[in-house]
Design an enzyme around this catalytic site. Structure first.
Site, mmCIF file in Angstrom:
data_model
loop_
_atom_site.group_PDB
_atom_site.id
_atom_site.type_symbol
_atom_site.label_atom_id
_atom_site.label_comp_id
_atom_site.label_asym_id
_atom_site.label_seq_id
_atom_site.Cartn_x
_atom_site.Cartn_y
_atom_site.Cartn_z
ATOM 1 N N GLY A 171 -51.467 -44.093 -32.619
ATOM 2 C CA GLY A 171 -51.387 -43.260 -33.825
ATOM 3 C C GLY A 171 -52.401 -42.142 -33.741
ATOM 4 O O GLY A 171 -53.380 -42.212 -32.995
ATOM 5 N N GLU A 220 -34.215 -40.911 -32.233
ATOM 6 C CA GLU A 220 -35.367 -41.298 -33.056
ATOM 7 C C GLU A 220 -35.200 -40.775 -34.488
ATOM 8 O O GLU A 220 -34.766 -39.644 -34.702
ATOM 9 C CB GLU A 220 -36.644 -40.710 -32.438
ATOM 10 C CG GLU A 220 -37.887 -41.150 -33.191
ATOM 11 C CD GLU A 220 -39.140 -40.846 -32.403
ATOM 12 O OE1 GLU A 220 -39.225 -41.227 -31.216
ATOM 13 O OE2 GLU A 220 -40.039 -40.220 -32.986
ATOM 14 N N ASP A 242 -55.119 -39.452 -17.833
ATOM 15 C CA ASP A 242 -53.940 -39.636 -18.692
ATOM 16 C C ASP A 242 -52.948 -40.604 -18.025
ATOM 17 O O ASP A 242 -52.401 -41.498 -18.674
ATOM 18 C CB ASP A 242 -53.290 -38.262 -18.910
ATOM 19 C CG ASP A 242 -52.187 -38.306 -19.936
ATOM 20 O OD1 ASP A 242 -52.510 -38.425 -21.134
ATOM 21 O OD2 ASP A 242 -51.011 -38.248 -19.545
HETATM 22 P P1 FAD Z 1 -53.398 -44.218 -26.414
HETATM 23 O O1 FAD Z 1 -52.612 -44.585 -25.235
HETATM 24 O O2 FAD Z 1 -54.346 -45.226 -26.976
HETATM 25 O O3 FAD Z 1 -54.221 -42.886 -26.081
HETATM 26 C C1 FAD Z 1 -54.959 -42.219 -27.097
HETATM 27 C C2 FAD Z 1 -56.090 -41.405 -26.477
HETATM 28 O O4 FAD Z 1 -57.094 -42.290 -25.999
HETATM 29 C C3 FAD Z 1 -55.645 -40.583 -25.291
HETATM 30 O O5 FAD Z 1 -56.384 -39.384 -25.275
HETATM 31 C C4 FAD Z 1 -56.051 -41.417 -24.094
HETATM 32 O O6 FAD Z 1 -56.352 -40.608 -22.980
HETATM 33 C C5 FAD Z 1 -57.288 -42.138 -24.606
HETATM 34 N N1 FAD Z 1 -57.428 -43.482 -24.064
HETATM 35 C C6 FAD Z 1 -56.498 -44.466 -24.074
HETATM 36 N N2 FAD Z 1 -56.977 -45.599 -23.518
HETATM 37 C C7 FAD Z 1 -58.257 -45.320 -23.162
HETATM 38 C C8 FAD Z 1 -59.291 -46.105 -22.578
HETATM 39 N N3 FAD Z 1 -59.093 -47.368 -22.236
HETATM 40 N N4 FAD Z 1 -60.492 -45.494 -22.355
HETATM 41 C C9 FAD Z 1 -60.697 -44.218 -22.700
HETATM 42 N N5 FAD Z 1 -59.752 -43.440 -23.279
HETATM 43 C C10 FAD Z 1 -58.549 -43.976 -23.504
HETATM 44 N N6 FAD Z 1 -47.643 -41.496 -34.171
HETATM 45 C C11 FAD Z 1 -47.472 -42.137 -35.362
HETATM 46 O O7 FAD Z 1 -48.365 -42.112 -36.215
HETATM 47 N N7 FAD Z 1 -46.311 -42.823 -35.634
HETATM 48 C C12 FAD Z 1 -45.297 -42.899 -34.749
HETATM 49 O O8 FAD Z 1 -44.272 -43.531 -35.017
HETATM 50 C C13 FAD Z 1 -45.445 -42.234 -33.500
HETATM 51 N N8 FAD Z 1 -44.457 -42.287 -32.552
HETATM 52 C C14 FAD Z 1 -44.644 -41.667 -31.348
HETATM 53 C C15 FAD Z 1 -43.639 -41.758 -30.380
HETATM 54 C C16 FAD Z 1 -43.776 -41.143 -29.155
HETATM 55 C C17 FAD Z 1 -42.675 -41.269 -28.125
HETATM 56 C C18 FAD Z 1 -44.948 -40.375 -28.873
HETATM 57 C C19 FAD Z 1 -45.083 -39.680 -27.563
HETATM 58 C C20 FAD Z 1 -45.961 -40.292 -29.815
HETATM 59 C C21 FAD Z 1 -45.831 -40.937 -31.056
HETATM 60 N N9 FAD Z 1 -46.822 -40.885 -32.034
HETATM 61 C C22 FAD Z 1 -46.662 -41.530 -33.240
HETATM 62 C C23 FAD Z 1 -48.057 -40.110 -31.801
HETATM 63 C C24 FAD Z 1 -49.157 -40.950 -31.113
HETATM 64 O O9 FAD Z 1 -49.514 -42.027 -31.932
HETATM 65 C C25 FAD Z 1 -50.335 -40.019 -30.842
HETATM 66 O O10 FAD Z 1 -49.981 -39.067 -29.879
HETATM 67 C C26 FAD Z 1 -51.639 -40.693 -30.489
HETATM 68 O O11 FAD Z 1 -52.685 -39.732 -30.550
HETATM 69 C C27 FAD Z 1 -51.665 -41.306 -29.112
HETATM 70 O O12 FAD Z 1 -51.004 -42.487 -29.105
HETATM 71 P P2 FAD Z 1 -50.952 -43.402 -27.773
HETATM 72 O O13 FAD Z 1 -50.177 -44.581 -28.168
HETATM 73 O O14 FAD Z 1 -50.521 -42.607 -26.614
HETATM 74 O O15 FAD Z 1 -52.514 -43.776 -27.645
#
Ligand code: FAD
Length: 296
Positions: free
Chosen positions: A114, A23, A167
């Site tokens: 994000g 990455e 989660d």
């Molecule tokens: P989600 O899956 O939407 O989860 C976010 C939160 O909402 C979690 O607490 C989850 O429990 C909750 N949630 C999800 N769906 C629901 C629902 N239906 N009802 C109730 N609660 C829900 N960030 C950046 O800005 N740029 C990047 O390029 C980037 N790359 C990343 C790459 C990896 C491999 C990882 C692990 C993280 C990366 N991140 C990046 C960070 C990431 O965007 C954050 O950790 C963010 O807070 C969570 O993203 P997610 O896609 O897991 O969100």
């Protein structure tokens, strides 16, 4: 493992070979750009399954993420994965970015929510006309493109997750929406990764989960990163590094040794591969590969 364009990550991972991926992040200036392309050039001979390029916090690197992944698609033999987040974007803007990526020859996207602008653990407010959760972004990408999609997973649970079961259900929702694979936040203990995989399988999130590796090269900066995501370094790791607090070279060596052992434990536990957070440098990854006897 080699890839052919158009082949899905799921198919690649299902072949049973281990996947290795790197990455990178979009650099801020010309010097950073040179460093990034040096790292890409150094790591290309290892034949990674894919290389991914992050999307800046607050949606700040739209053009650069498209430009770098596009250049990787055009100028290298590697498969680029562009990260994309929901932060600050309407669905129309997201669709326009997906069009830009497709035009640039990018066929794989990491679909992420994000972090909130205040950082992990601060309140999340969706943009008007935008999306709230990553599973909605996965669904949008599925609906409007034929891109292949990866998502985030969290070895110790996401900082805002209600509990570990919830989660895992969030990962299941992303899988149901069309995600083909997941990459984890940096793993601090192999047992955390095993726990995540067990929870995911228990709720039917049947997608390959690739653990993320970030070697400790400098204790203070690792501590900052771990604090930022509201986690804690394992006591045993701190104890192994403590004797070298005043010897940066020895500390780095021990950090590489710890990361190597973690990689071995993860592969032994059945991880489908390893994803390296390179911070746009190749040296530490090459050292770990040498220890793992993975050669060019
Ligand atoms: P989600 O899956 O939407 O989860 C976010 C939160 O909402 C979690 O607490 C989850 O429990 C909750 N949630 C999800 N769906 C629901 C629902 N239906 N009802 C109730 N609660 C829900 N960030 C950046 O800005 N740029 C990047 O390029 C980037 N790359 C990343 C790459 C990896 C491999 C990882 C692990 C993280 C990366 N991140 C990046 C960070 C990431 O965007 C954050 O950790 C963010 O807070 C969570 O993203 P997610 O896609 O897991 O969100």
């Amino acid at each position: 493992m080699t890839h052919e364009r158009g082949q899905s990550m799921r198919e690649l991972l299902a072949r049973g070979d281990k996947s290795f991926s790197f990455e990178f992040f979009p650099p801020k200036d010309e010097l950073g750009e040179q460093q990034l392309w040096q790292a890409i050039t150094d790591l290309e001979p290892y034949g990674p399954t894919f290389v991914s390029v992050t999307y800046g916090a607050g949606g700040t690197t739209r053009d650069r993420t498209v430009a770098i992944t596009g250049r990787i698609a055009r100028e290298t033999g590697m498969l680029p994965v562009a990260h994309l987040t929901c932060v600050g974007h309407t669905t129309d803007e997201i669709t326009a970015i997906l069009d830009d990526l497709a035009r640039a020859g990018v066929e794989h996207v990491m679909a992420l929510r994000g972090d909130p602008p205040g950082g992990p653990g601060t309140p999340w407010t969706p943009t008007e006309g935008g999306l709230t959760y990553a599973n909605e972004l996965v669904a949008l990408i599925r609906e409007r493109t034929d891109m292949r999609i990866g998502v985030a997973a969290f070895p110790e649970g996401h900082v805002d997750a209600k509990d570990l079961d919830h989660d895992a259900r969030v990962l299941r929702a992303k899988y149901d929406a069309g995600a083909e694979f997941a990459v984890t936040d940096m793993v601090l203990r192999a047992s955390d990764y095993v726990g995540l995989v067990d929870r995911a399988h228990a709720v039917g999130a049947d997608l390959p989960i690739i653990p993320g590796i970030m070697p400790i090269l400098n204790l203070r900066s690792m501590q900052r990163m771990v604090d930022f995501s509201r986690r804690e370094l394992p006591q045993e790791t701190v104890e192994r590094l403590a004797p070298y607090a005043d010897d940066p070279a020895r500390l780095r060596e021990e950090g590489i040794a710890i990361a190597t052992e973690l990689c071995e434990a993860l592969l032994d536990a059945g991880a489908p591969g390893l994803h390296f957070y390179t911070l746009n440098r190749s040296k530490a990854t090459r050292e770990i590969f040498a220890n793992l006897q993975i050669t060019v």
